[in-house]
Design a protein around this motif. Structure first.
Motif, mmCIF file in Angstrom:
data_model
loop_
_atom_site.group_PDB
_atom_site.id
_atom_site.type_symbol
_atom_site.label_atom_id
_atom_site.label_comp_id
_atom_site.label_asym_id
_atom_site.label_seq_id
_atom_site.Cartn_x
_atom_site.Cartn_y
_atom_site.Cartn_z
ATOM 1 N N PHE A 18 28.970 8.154 -16.130
ATOM 2 C CA PHE A 18 28.329 7.670 -17.365
ATOM 3 C C PHE A 18 29.027 6.429 -17.936
ATOM 4 C CE2 PHE A 18 28.139 12.354 -17.108
ATOM 5 C CZ PHE A 18 26.784 12.505 -16.852
ATOM 6 N N GLY A 19 29.591 5.633 -17.040
ATOM 7 C CA GLY A 19 30.200 4.383 -17.490
ATOM 8 C C GLY A 19 31.585 4.538 -18.108
ATOM 9 N N ALA A 20 32.240 5.684 -17.944
ATOM 10 C CA ALA A 20 33.622 5.812 -18.463
ATOM 11 C C ALA A 20 34.496 4.774 -17.769
ATOM 12 C CB ALA A 20 34.157 7.209 -18.182
ATOM 13 N N GLY A 21 35.380 4.156 -18.532
ATOM 14 C CA GLY A 21 36.242 3.127 -17.943
ATOM 15 C C GLY A 21 35.568 1.776 -17.872
ATOM 16 N N LEU A 22 34.550 1.595 -18.739
ATOM 17 C CA LEU A 22 33.847 0.317 -18.775
ATOM 18 C C LEU A 22 34.362 -0.549 -19.931
ATOM 19 C CD1 LEU A 22 31.394 -1.468 -17.843
ATOM 20 C CD2 LEU A 22 30.025 -0.211 -19.520
ATOM 21 N N ARG A 23 34.477 0.080 -21.095
ATOM 22 C CA ARG A 23 34.842 -0.732 -22.268
ATOM 23 C C ARG A 23 36.084 -0.200 -22.968
ATOM 24 N NH1 ARG A 23 30.743 -2.187 -24.620
ATOM 25 N NH2 ARG A 23 29.164 -1.315 -23.248
ATOM 26 N N VAL A 24 36.669 -1.075 -23.778
ATOM 27 C CA VAL A 24 37.891 -0.738 -24.518
ATOM 28 C C VAL A 24 37.513 0.008 -25.799
ATOM 29 C CG1 VAL A 24 39.822 -1.779 -25.782
ATOM 30 C CG2 VAL A 24 39.191 -2.635 -23.511
ATOM 31 N N GLU A 25 38.255 1.083 -26.075
ATOM 32 C CA GLU A 25 38.055 1.879 -27.290
ATOM 33 C C GLU A 25 39.082 1.442 -28.350
ATOM 34 O OE1 GLU A 25 35.785 4.516 -27.486
ATOM 35 O OE2 GLU A 25 35.100 4.322 -25.412
ATOM 36 N N ALA A 26 39.157 2.181 -29.453
ATOM 37 C CA ALA A 26 40.119 1.847 -30.519
ATOM 38 C C ALA A 26 41.547 1.913 -29.965
ATOM 39 C CB ALA A 26 39.953 2.813 -31.673
ATOM 40 N N LEU A 27 42.327 0.875 -30.254
ATOM 41 C CA LEU A 27 43.686 0.790 -29.693
ATOM 42 C C LEU A 27 44.740 1.141 -30.736
ATOM 43 C CD1 LEU A 27 43.343 -2.541 -27.652
ATOM 44 C CD2 LEU A 27 43.034 -0.168 -26.846
#
Ligand SMILES: N[C@@H](CCC(=O)N[C@@H](CS)C(=O)NCC(=O)O)C(=O)O
Length: 231
Positions: A18-27
């Motif tokens: 499901f696209g995990a590892g596609l975009r950056v989350e809150a850092l």
């Protein structure tokens, strides 16, 4: 594998997660030194920490430990007591651990803003979808192939969900080539510096400090790695 099939099945693996590892989350806090991950591409549990590292925009040193591998498996056996993957070493905090869910939770607590989104741990469902993702890739990145060790680790710009980056990472894994993984997921604050360094926003991008070769294009990277380090 035929190139079209290669890309299609790698895309299948991305969609299965499901696209995990596609975009950056809150850092959250940023580590000073890259974290060290002992893993292999064809292992469903190893995918989860790699996805989390993209989401948290973390730099990793990857030590590939494919089955029948002879280079880095012994390190894990000596440090942790058994050959089980993934195994994380965080030189910033001195923490070392097995268990993919523990690693993901640790990474989000230490370098994110708390609990991981469900997609990144998700218990049995995450393990099942990651196993399906591996199924798409058959045995790619599972077994070691005979190879020559590089004098220095290579460098790869990548993000976990990219079907093209996966193709390059699987070969690095099978050849047991250690590499510094620069994660540049969507929304990564590192993208600007990467474009300045490489000339364009395209991954995978491989740098081999042993030969001064720099390459885009997964098919070229695979050819180069096999010609240079395969045997
Ligand atoms: N519950 C563990 C399971 C890890 C696991 O079973 N890993 C397999 C690879 S997918 C393993 O280390 N097998 C031993 C081997 O490859 O030698 C986790 O989530 O990290």
């Amino acid at each position: 594998m035929n190139r079209t099939l290669d890309i299609a099945t790698s895309l299948g693996a991305t969609l299965a997660r499901f696209g995990a590892g596609l975009r950056v989350e809150a850092l959250g806090a940023r580590p000073e030194q890259p974290l060290e991950l002992y893993e292999f591409e064809g292992c469903p549990y190893c995918r989860k920490p790699r996805e989390a590292a993209t989401a948290l925009d973390l730099e990793l040193m990857i030590y590939p430990c494919p089955k029948r591998g002879t280079r880095f498996r012994k390190v894990v056996r000596e440090r942790g007591g058994k050959e089980q993957f993934p195994y994380l070493i965080d030189p910033n905090t001195g923490k070392e651990m097995y268990e993919s869910d523990d690693i993901v939770r640790y990474l989000f607590a230490q370098y994110g803003t708390g609990r991981p989104p469900l997609l990144y741990t998700g218990g049995p469902l995450a393990n099942l979808s990651s196993t399906i993702a591996c199924g798409w890739r058959l045995n790619q990145g599972v077994y070691a192939e005979p190879s020559k060790a590089p004098a220095q680790p290579l460098e790869l710009w990548s993000f976990e969900a990219s079907p093209f980056c996966r193709i390059a990472r699987e070969v690095l894994c099978s050849l047991e080539i250690p590499y510094r993984l620069h994660n540049v997921g969507r929304g990564s604050p590192r993208r600007e510096a990467f474009v300045e360094r490489s000339g364009k926003m395209q991954v995978p991008f491989l740098v081999d400090p042993n030969t001064q070769v720099e390459l885009f294009e997964s098919a070229d990277i695979v050819r180069y790695l096999r010609a240079t380090y395969g045997s």
